[in-house]
Each structure stands twice: as C-alpha cells, then as structure tokens.
Design a protein around this motif. Structure first.
Motif, short mmCIF file in Angstrom:
data_model
loop_
_atom_site.label_atom_id
_atom_site.label_comp_id
_atom_site.label_asym_id
_atom_site.label_seq_id
_atom_site.Cartn_x
_atom_site.Cartn_y
_atom_site.Cartn_z
N SER A 6 0.98 -1.20 -0.13
CA SER A 6 0.00 -0.02 -0.18
C SER A 6 0.79 1.12 -0.06
O SER A 6 1.76 1.27 0.66
N SER A 7 0.46 2.18 -0.78
CA SER A 7 1.04 3.72 -0.53
C SER A 7 0.46 4.57 0.12
O SER A 7 -0.86 4.51 0.35
N SER A 8 1.09 5.43 1.12
CA SER A 8 0.38 6.44 1.87
C SER A 8 -0.61 5.74 2.78
O SER A 8 -1.45 6.36 3.04
N ALA A 9 -0.27 4.76 3.52
CA ALA A 9 -1.12 4.07 4.24
C ALA A 9 -0.88 4.85 5.72
O ALA A 9 -1.95 4.28 6.49
N LEU A 10 -0.11 5.44 6.08
CA LEU A 10 0.23 6.13 7.43
C LEU A 10 0.38 4.85 8.45
O LEU A 10 0.26 5.34 9.71
N ALA A 11 0.74 3.73 8.24
CA ALA A 11 0.97 2.80 9.05
C ALA A 11 2.30 2.78 9.76
O ALA A 11 3.23 3.16 9.02
N THR A 12 2.37 2.48 10.92
CA THR A 12 3.53 2.41 11.56
C THR A 12 3.61 1.17 12.63
O THR A 12 2.80 0.57 12.87
N VAL A 13 5.04 1.01 12.76
CA VAL A 13 5.43 -0.24 13.85
C VAL A 13 5.31 0.25 15.15
O VAL A 13 5.78 1.36 15.46
N GLN A 14 4.59 -0.26 16.19
CA GLN A 14 4.40 0.03 17.45
C GLN A 14 4.20 -0.95 18.42
O GLN A 14 3.93 -2.03 17.92
N ASP A 15 4.94 -0.78 19.50
CA ASP A 15 4.59 -1.87 20.63
C ASP A 15 3.84 -1.18 21.67
O ASP A 15 3.00 0.04 21.54
N GLN A 16 4.15 -1.43 23.07
CA GLN A 16 3.19 -0.81 24.08
C GLN A 16 3.77 0.43 24.55
O GLN A 16 3.16 1.08 25.25
N GLY A 17 4.81 1.06 23.85
CA GLY A 17 5.08 2.23 24.23
C GLY A 17 6.75 2.66 24.87
O GLY A 17 7.21 1.46 25.41
N ARG A 18 7.14 3.60 24.88
CA ARG A 18 8.42 3.98 25.64
C ARG A 18 8.43 4.43 26.70
O ARG A 18 8.23 5.82 27.00
N GLU A 19 8.47 3.85 27.82
CA GLU A 19 8.03 4.30 29.11
C GLU A 19 9.50 4.66 29.98
O GLU A 19 10.51 4.24 29.57
N GLY A 20 9.05 5.79 30.71
CA GLY A 20 10.41 6.10 31.69
C GLY A 20 11.27 7.31 30.92
O GLY A 20 12.31 7.39 31.45
N PRO A 122 14.77 -2.57 15.25
CA PRO A 122 15.69 -2.24 16.46
C PRO A 122 14.98 -1.62 17.72
O PRO A 122 13.89 -0.92 17.59
N VAL A 123 15.67 -2.03 18.89
CA VAL A 123 14.79 -1.32 20.00
C VAL A 123 15.90 -0.36 20.40
O VAL A 123 16.83 -0.24 20.34
N VAL A 124 14.99 0.97 20.63
CA VAL A 124 15.51 2.09 20.81
C VAL A 124 15.05 2.92 21.92
O VAL A 124 13.60 2.93 21.85
N LEU A 125 15.63 3.26 22.95
CA LEU A 125 15.36 3.62 24.32
C LEU A 125 14.25 2.60 24.80
O LEU A 125 13.17 3.01 25.27
N GLY A 126 14.39 1.25 24.84
CA GLY A 126 13.68 0.30 25.31
C GLY A 126 12.52 -0.01 24.47
O GLY A 126 11.43 -0.77 25.22
N SER A 127 12.33 0.31 23.76
CA SER A 127 10.90 0.38 22.67
C SER A 127 11.23 -0.02 21.31
O SER A 127 12.12 0.72 20.78
N ARG A 128 10.39 -0.52 20.44
CA ARG A 128 10.31 -0.75 19.14
C ARG A 128 9.24 0.24 18.42
O ARG A 128 9.20 0.21 17.17
N SER A 129 8.78 1.08 19.37
CA SER A 129 7.81 1.95 18.63
C SER A 129 8.26 3.02 18.03
O SER A 129 9.38 3.61 18.18
N THR A 130 7.37 3.56 16.99
CA THR A 130 7.97 4.73 15.86
C THR A 130 7.49 5.98 16.58
O THR A 130 6.42 6.32 16.99
N GLN A 131 8.62 6.75 16.84
CA GLN A 131 8.47 8.20 17.22
C GLN A 131 8.50 9.10 15.97
O GLN A 131 9.72 9.59 15.64
N LEU A 132 7.22 9.43 15.74
CA LEU A 132 7.15 10.26 14.37
C LEU A 132 7.92 11.56 14.40
O LEU A 132 8.71 12.19 13.66
N ARG A 133 7.64 12.32 15.71
CA ARG A 133 8.03 13.58 16.03
C ARG A 133 9.43 13.68 16.10
O ARG A 133 10.38 14.52 15.40
N GLY A 134 10.42 12.71 16.66
CA GLY A 134 11.81 12.56 16.68
C GLY A 134 12.32 11.69 15.58
O GLY A 134 13.69 11.86 15.56
#
Length: 335
Positions: A6-20, A122-134
């Motif tokens: 799919s093109s422009s699906a706005l889908a992202t890889v996410q887990d339960q979040g980057r806590e702490g 990759p795990v970044v700062l304890g999470s695989r979630s996509t941080q779009l802003r950063g």
C-alpha cells in the motif's frame, strides 16, 4: 517476512510504548489501542512487548514472503487472505506469496496486524515504537511505505509455533463485548464514544456553565486530529479568569484547553510538556476506546473517581487474563 503493497497508508510499527523517558523530553509513542495490540500478541504467543503494525488508513495490503502466522485486531475491518474472508480477532496461517487485504472498518478506526514473533525492528530507548516527531524507532523512524520489507522476530518468523493456536479457528471476543462500558448518557447516540474522565488541576478555574457543558455535550472529533491529539469542537470553555501556566509535564489522556476554548486530548505522540490549562484526564482504562473514535463522530465525557479508575484498570487486566487462559487452554488441548 512481509512486503508492504500500500502507498501512503500512514501505518507505523508500534509496541506498548516507550516508558520512563518523559523526564528527558521523549514522548511515549506506542499503539493508540494498546489493548488490541496486547490481544494480538497473546493470540500468537508473542512476548507482551512485541511490536505490531498500527493501520489507520485503508485498504491496506501486504504480501507474505514466507510462511507466517498473523492476527488482526482492533477496528472491525473486513479482511481477505487472497480471496478467503477472515474472521476478526483471529489467528491465521499465511503461506509464502499470499496477499492480505484489510478493508475499510465498519466500526472503529485503527486495526493492528501482529505477526508470530513480533515485528523485528531495532529497540531504541527500550521500545520498538515509531516516534514520528523525533524520527526514530520503528522502521527508520517513519511511516511504512510501499516496498518496505519487514521481518518477524525469532522462530515465529516462518510459521506458527507448534504449541500456538492454529488457523483452523482460534480467536477471542473483542473487548467492547465483554469489558463494561461507561454508563450511557442522556441524549447520546450509538456512534458516540463515552470515556471516563477525572477532573484535573485547573478544573475549578472554569465557569460553572462551561463545566456543565463539558460533561453534558458531545464533542466532535475534528479532521485536525491524529496520533498527537484529538482536537475537539463544541461549546467554548471559558475560564473565570486568565489561566497562564508555565510549561509542565503532561501524559496521554490529558485534556488541555487552549485560548480558543476548544479542548485537545493529548495522545500517544503528544509532546511530554505543555502550558495550556488542564480541565480533565481520560482514564488510562478508556484510552483504547478513545483510540477507536472516528473523525466526525462525538466523544462524551463521563465524570469518574480515582477508585473507579483503578477498578476499570482491573477490569481490563481481568479481560487480558481470560484471553491468556483461553490461549493456554487451547495450546494444552493440542498436545
């Protein structure tokens, strides 16, 4: 492995979040509907912190480049594996070359595609979630694009584990049918989402008529809403006097009121600090309901208490425990 078609699906890889990391200016990110992602991982026997794909735009299509088990949870979406219709909240075994198509939801707005083993990024700062802003985490810190190839973690990358549920028919009942919803409000319609809210620090600063309207009215989710926050439209909320705040810490669920008097609910990609006054906070146990509210529909706020908010979290934990027990029972019956 899977290939995004799919093109422009706005889908992202996410887990339960980057806590702490809020104290360092790093937002939580993670799945908007963490409950749906958690159930998808449970059904596949994945670790609780496994990552999946959050899909907010449809249709969404992927091709399987290897045999792989998967599940679809979240919004009620029609889905097909090649030409075979799939059940929602169900485990399915795909073969190499199969194409999965997820259609426009009949209810809800975000669905989750989970893979056996979890999405391998990759795990970044304890999470695989996509941080779009950063622009970090997930798949190169960005939304998925046509042609991207994703792998699954470990042995689950090729096929469903021997003791995991098989495609012959295993799934669970979606939480909206088993987890008690907030009490219906007078005048509420079927397409409105009710969420429980705790009054926040500046609640008492608002005029009585504004507070009455805050609880009484339905608040429309505007097109300016996204993973950063829901911008709402409704009666203008007026403070009894000017409220000027220094920038301070905020978390997902906080309802802030900017100068125009139209509230904003901060969500998973929100900045970790802000200066607008806080009128309320959506309780953590109802954030998954909020995540499935569609643009153009209305949200109703139901006043609650701290003990009731804790009890609501316990109800969610009970639901997940029942799903876990059901999966374990199915596994044991396969031996």
């Amino acid at each position: 492995m899977i290939e995004i078609l799919s093109s422009s699906a706005l889908a992202t890889v996410q887990d339960q979040g980057r806590e702490g990391y809020l104290r360092y200016g790093v937002g939580t990110a993670g799945a908007m509907d963490r409950l749906a992602l958690a159930v998808g991982n449970l059904l596949l026997g994945n670790p609780d912190d496994a990552a999946g794909i959050e899909i907010p735009m449809f249709p969404f299509r992927v091709r399987f480049l290897a045999d792989m088990a998967f599940a679809i949870t979240g919004a009620d979406c029609p889905a097909r594996l090649n030409e075979r219709a799939l059940l929602p909240w169900w485990t399915v075994q795909a073969k190499e070359g199969d194409v999965l198509t997820i259609g426009v939801p009949t209810s809800g707005t975000r669905c989750y595609l989970t893979l056996a083993g979890g999405v391998d990024v990759p795990v970044v700062l304890g999470s695989r979630s996509t941080q779009l802003r950063g622009q970090f985490g997930g798949y190169d810190g960005r939304q998925l694009q046509k042609g991207d190839v994703l792998k699954a973690v470990g042995e689950g990358a090729r096929t469903m584990p021997r003791d995991a549920p098989r495609a012959a028919g295993f799934g669970t009942v979606p939480p909206e049918f088993t987890v008690p919803a907030p009490s219906a409000l007078p005048g509420a319609t079927a397409d409105e989402t009710a969420v429980r809210v705790l009054p926040a620090a500046e609640y008492e600063c608002y005029c009585p008529e504004s507070l009455e309207a805050f609880w009484r009215e339905g608040w429309k989710v505007t097109p300016q809403s996204d993973r950063y926050g829901y911008r709402l439209a409704g009666p203008t909320l007026r403070a009894m006097h000017a409220v000027e705040k220094r920038s301070h810490g905020i978390v997902p669920g906080v309802i802030q009121v900017p100068h125009n008097g139209q509230p904003i609910i901060q969500l998973r990609d929100a900045q970790p600090s802000g200066g607008y006054p806080k009128i309320g906070t959506v309780i953590e146990a109802d954030l998954w309901r909020l995540a499935q509210a569609r643009i153009g529909t209305k949200i109703r706020f139901v006043q609650t208490t701290y003990p009731e908010a804790v009890a609501a979290l316990e109800e969610l934990a009970g639901y997940l425990a029942r799903v876990r027990n059901l999966v374990e029972l199915f596994r044991s019956s396969r031996h």
